[in-house]
Enzyme design. Structure first.
Site, PDB file in Angstrom:
ATOM      1  N   ASP A 137      76.613  46.602 -16.664  1.00 24.78           N
ATOM      2  CA  ASP A 137      75.960  45.466 -16.098  1.00 24.78           C
ATOM      3  C   ASP A 137      76.815  44.289 -16.209  1.00 24.78           C
ATOM      4  OD1 ASP A 137      73.934  44.016 -15.031  1.00 24.78           O
ATOM      5  OD2 ASP A 137      73.242  43.351 -17.014  1.00 24.78           O
TER       6      ASP A 137
ATOM      7  N   GLU B 117      78.574  42.642  -5.744  1.00 22.51           N
ATOM      8  CA  GLU B 117      77.725  41.783  -5.537  1.00 22.51           C
ATOM      9  C   GLU B 117      78.319  40.692  -4.610  1.00 22.51           C
ATOM     10  OE1 GLU B 117      75.661  39.934  -9.036  1.00 22.51           O
ATOM     11  OE2 GLU B 117      75.479  37.954  -8.139  1.00 22.51           O
TER      12      GLU B 117
ATOM     13  N   HIS C  79      68.694  34.615 -13.486  1.00 20.97           N
ATOM     14  CA  HIS C  79      68.715  35.536 -14.825  1.00 20.97           C
ATOM     15  C   HIS C  79      67.911  34.446 -15.528  1.00 20.97           C
ATOM     16  CE1 HIS C  79      72.253  37.632 -13.214  1.00 20.97           C
ATOM     17  NE2 HIS C  79      71.681  38.630 -13.698  1.00 20.97           N
ATOM     18  N   GLY C  80      67.399  35.165 -16.747  1.00 21.33           N
ATOM     19  CA  GLY C  80      66.592  34.225 -17.815  1.00 21.33           C
ATOM     20  C   GLY C  80      65.207  34.102 -17.598  1.00 21.33           C
TER      21      GLY C  80
ATOM     22  N   HIS D  71      68.914  41.768  -9.075  1.00 23.65           N
ATOM     23  CA  HIS D  71      69.283  41.275 -10.438  1.00 23.65           C
ATOM     24  C   HIS D  71      68.157  40.095 -10.688  1.00 23.65           C
ATOM     25  CE1 HIS D  71      73.395  42.682 -11.837  1.00 23.65           C
ATOM     26  NE2 HIS D  71      73.193  43.257 -10.539  1.00 23.65           N
ATOM     27  N   GLY D  72      68.069  39.724 -12.005  1.00 24.14           N
ATOM     28  CA  GLY D  72      67.188  38.547 -12.417  1.00 24.14           C
ATOM     29  C   GLY D  72      65.794  38.843 -12.089  1.00 24.14           C
TER      30      GLY D  72
ATOM     31  N   ILE E 125      66.194  44.433 -15.208  1.00 21.72           N
ATOM     32  CA  ILE E 125      65.120  43.617 -16.053  1.00 21.72           C
ATOM     33  C   ILE E 125      65.602  43.782 -17.548  1.00 21.72           C
ATOM     34  CG2 ILE E 125      62.679  43.911 -17.353  1.00 21.72           C
ATOM     35  CD1 ILE E 125      62.020  45.302 -14.321  1.00 21.72           C
ATOM     36  N   ASP E 126      65.707  42.386 -18.136  1.00 17.00           N
ATOM     37  CA  ASP E 126      66.375  42.141 -19.555  1.00 17.00           C
ATOM     38  C   ASP E 126      65.662  41.502 -20.307  1.00 17.00           C
ATOM     39  OD1 ASP E 126      67.696  42.162 -21.797  1.00 17.00           O
ATOM     40  OD2 ASP E 126      69.534  41.340 -20.868  1.00 17.00           O
TER      41      ASP E 126
HETATM   42  P1  13P Z   1      66.432  38.954 -16.023  1.00 17.71           P
HETATM   43  O1  13P Z   1      67.033  37.800 -16.874  1.00 17.71           O
HETATM   44  O2  13P Z   1      65.504  38.506 -14.962  1.00 17.71           O
HETATM   45  O3  13P Z   1      65.856  40.090 -16.906  1.00 17.71           O
HETATM   46  O4  13P Z   1      67.763  39.852 -15.289  1.00 17.71           O
HETATM   47  C1  13P Z   1      68.385  40.776 -15.723  1.00 17.71           C
HETATM   48  C2  13P Z   1      69.654  41.190 -15.034  1.00 17.71           C
HETATM   49  O5  13P Z   1      69.689  41.047 -14.091  1.00 17.71           O
HETATM   50  C3  13P Z   1      70.514  42.082 -15.729  1.00 17.71           C
HETATM   51  O6  13P Z   1      71.672  42.229 -14.958  1.00 17.71           O
HETATM   52  O1  G3H Z   2      72.179  39.592 -16.538  1.00 17.72           O
HETATM   53  C1  G3H Z   2      72.453  39.631 -17.777  1.00 17.72           C
HETATM   54  C2  G3H Z   2      71.943  40.622 -18.815  1.00 17.72           C
HETATM   55  O2  G3H Z   2      70.686  40.040 -19.057  1.00 17.72           O
HETATM   56  C3  G3H Z   2      72.758  40.583 -19.946  1.00 17.72           C
HETATM   57  O3  G3H Z   2      72.691  39.487 -20.859  1.00 17.72           O
HETATM   58  O4  G3H Z   2      75.037  39.150 -21.275  1.00 17.72           O
HETATM   59  O5  G3H Z   2      72.936  38.307 -22.830  1.00 17.72           O
HETATM   60  O6  G3H Z   2      73.637  40.905 -22.729  1.00 17.72           O
HETATM   61  P1  G3H Z   2      73.671  39.456 -21.947  1.00 17.72           P
HETATM   62 ZN    ZN Z   3      72.324  40.419 -13.671  1.00 14.34          ZN
END
Ligand code: 13P
Ligand code: G3H
Ligand code: ZN
Length: 324
Positions: A94, A146, A190-191, A226-227, A270-271
């Site tokens: 990623d 991207e 993100h976040g 993403h995000g 989704i993270d």
């Molecule tokens: P979220 O922060 O919305 O979960 O997005 C995760 C992401 O895009 C990882 O590449």
């Molecule tokens: O888009 C980023 C992912 O949520 C990964 O986050 O760099 O904190 O592992 P990270």
């Molecule tokens: Zn991302």
């Protein structure tokens, strides 16, 4: 050099083709530790969903790149032997930020990589992405590029403002780089703080007009979002009830992701939601059962809560359940 094929992994090509034809998206869940990985694999096996296991540069640094790769290999074996599940599993880098990082992941057995040149000038993004594609395709590894910049933190690349993807660029970018999929910016970030809205207000819709325009320029080409965490209020509230301070955390409403999954969007990242649900559960246990000190007693329930969230997303949001 380890080939991902020897590890029982697949690249994303066929999965994306089926997902676009079937009107659903493949979930891409990030992991950094054992409990997250167990929850992702078990949740996807139980809901019979293909899955993309995502590893960021930060995850490799946190968990150790070698250990992480063996964890992924172990997860495949666990799925096959213990869960008796044959779900397709992709191991994906990623937000790769350099050619060298992508090569290192491919050599270790990743089946897919993202090269994120979105913060570079357009021509430099093309050059870097093409260089990664030329290397990756020799080993049948798929590549995500991207175009457009998401607001917030993209691993170690941060941006204050979102710059939507310009539909005029996508055809040229795809043609010149040879990428297999394209991450775009249509209003996600993100976040946990994706939109500035007052309590009770709904966030603004994603720019589906831009997505439609992009689909016209590159019909049937796999698009990545993403995000895409929804930051469920239930878990924000649980966190805050037990001492958390997540004020005005807002994500992408599930209906919007469902709508996106029915289009050429075939990978949804989704993270944050996984982080949120585990933290909420751990906070609850720390507060309700202060005498507990065995990590299994709080990481176990957190893992179970994440598994249930994953099953919910696969079934109700991405539509990937039953598609393995
Ligand atoms: P979220 O922060 O919305 O979960 O997005 C995760 C992401 O895009 C990882 O590449
Ligand atoms: O888009 C980023 C992912 O949520 C990964 O986050 O760099 O904190 O592992 P990270
Ligand atoms: Zn991302």
């Amino acid at each position: 050099m380890t080939s991902y094929k020897d590890l029982g992994l697949v690249n994303s090509r066929e999965l994306f083709k089926k997902a676009i034809g079937g009107g659903y998206a493949i979930p891409a869940y990030n992991f950094n530790n054992m409990e997250q990985l167990q929850a992702i694999i078990t949740g996807c096996a139980e809901s019979s969903s293909p899955v993309i296991l995502q590893v960021s540069k930060g995850a490799r640094k946190y968990a150790n790149q070698t250990l992480l790769r063996y964890m992924a290999q172990g997860a495949v074996e666990m799925a096959r032997k213990d869960l008796k599940s044959n779900i397709p599993i992709v191991l994906h880098l990623d937000h790769g930020d350099s050619y060298e990082l992508c090569v290192s992941c491919i050599e270790m057995g990743f089946s897919s990589v993202m090269i994120d040149g979105s913060s570079l000038p357009y021509d430099k993004n093309i050059d870097l992405t093409k260089k990664v594609v030329d290397y990756a395709h020799k080993y049948d590894v798929t590549v995500e590029g991207e175009l457009g910049v998401l607001a917030g933190i993209e691993d170690e690349v941060s941006s204050e403002k979102s710059h939507y993807t310009n539909p005029d660029d996508v055809e040229d970018f795809v043609k010149k780089t040879g990428v297999d999929s394209l991450a775009i910016s249509i209003g996600t970030s993100h976040g946990a703080y994706k939109f500035k809205v007052k309590p009770g207000e709904t966030p603004p819709p994603l720019r589906f007009d831009i997505l439609e325009e992009i689909e016209k320029r590159i019909p049937g080409f796999p698009i990545v979002l993403h995000g895409s965490s929804s930051v469920p209020k239930e878990f924000v509230d649980l966190c805050n009830k037990y001492g958390g301070k997540l004020e005005n955390a807002v994500g992408v409403p599930e209906e919007q992701l469902r709508k996106a999954a029915q289009s050429a969007v075939c990978k949804i990242n989704i993270d944050t939601d996984g982080r949120l649900v585990m933290t909420a559960k751990i906070r609850e246990i720390f507060s309700e059962k202060p005498a507990e000190f065995d990590p299994r007693k709080y990481l176990g329930p957190a893992r179970e809560a994440l598994k249930n969230l994953i099953i919910h997303k696969n079934k109700e949001v991405l539509g990937s359940a039953g598609k393995a």
